[in-house]
Motif scaffolding. Structure first.
Motif: not given
Length: 220
Positions: A159-166
């Motif tokens: 949703s874009g609330a957190l950066p994409a990562r594992n």
């Protein structure tokens, strides 16, 4: 004309069928295990004491459980199942923003275990070091809890609330944090109530989320 043989009916004892009696004994054994393992400790509650306290014959014990460890495992699974239901209920609430649902779930998780400290003791202390098989089972439960956190962290990232990562390792850390907060509260005089410990868990989770929001990959 051949008469039909009437079907045999199960004999009743105290108005209960054999199946109902077996379930009643199982429930009594689980309740007794919560009492004895949660207060005296697993090592201090032999089968003889469990059966005497539950008012269940030893032979009936072994009809339900192969061993004392099997009883501990069943009790642990019962607590874990109820814990999962509390978490799922909070995560499914559509009246709260997604990020807040995760915080609510952590608060509900800790509150459920600590409102009856025996549950927390079974979950976090008495199942530790019992056997290699029990330890594997316990670790699977912790990773299942971590997986729930990870799934919602992934939703927040989508949703874009957190950066994409594992988010696997941070989620494992959250599950471990919950466990260690409870152990600390159980074995030491923290001066905090169960509700305050639950709030500490939420604060630490939110700190992780804020840290992730400001995360920037850097070369070491």
């Amino acid at each position: 004309m051949t008469k039909k043989t009437p079907e045999k009916k199960s004999r009743l004892y105290r108005g209960l069928t054999p199946e109902q009696l077996a379930q009643e004994r199982r429930d009594r054994l689980l309740a007794t295990a919560l009492h004895l393992f949660g207060e005296k400790g697993y090592a201090n509650a032999p089968i003889e004491l469990i059966c005497a306290t539950a008012k269940v014959a030893t032979r009936h014990f072994y009809e339900q459980f192969d061993s004392r460890e099997a009883l501990l495992k069943a009790l642990f699974d019962q607590i874990t199942e109820n814990l999962g239901e509390h978490i799922a209920k909070e995560l499914a609430s559509d009246s709260r923003a997604l990020a807040l649902r995760v915080s609510d779930a952590v608060h509900s998780c800790i509150s459920y275990l600590l409102e009856d400290p025996r549950r927390a003791r079974i979950y976090s202390i008495e199942t530790v070091g019992v056997s290699a098989e029990m330890e594997k089972h316990r670790r699977q439960s912790i990773h299942a809890l971590a997986a729930m956190v990870e799934n919602y962290a992934d939703f927040l990232a989508e949703s874009g609330a957190l950066p994409a990562r594992n988010y696997h390792m941070p989620s494992v850390a959250v599950a471990g944090m919950i466990n260690e907060l409870m152990v600390e509260w159980l074995v030491n005089d923290t001066g905090l109530s169960a509700g305050e410990i639950a709030r500490e868990g939420v604060i630490l989770l939110r700190a992780m989320i804020v840290g992730a929001m400001n995360y920037r990959a850097v070369d070491n």
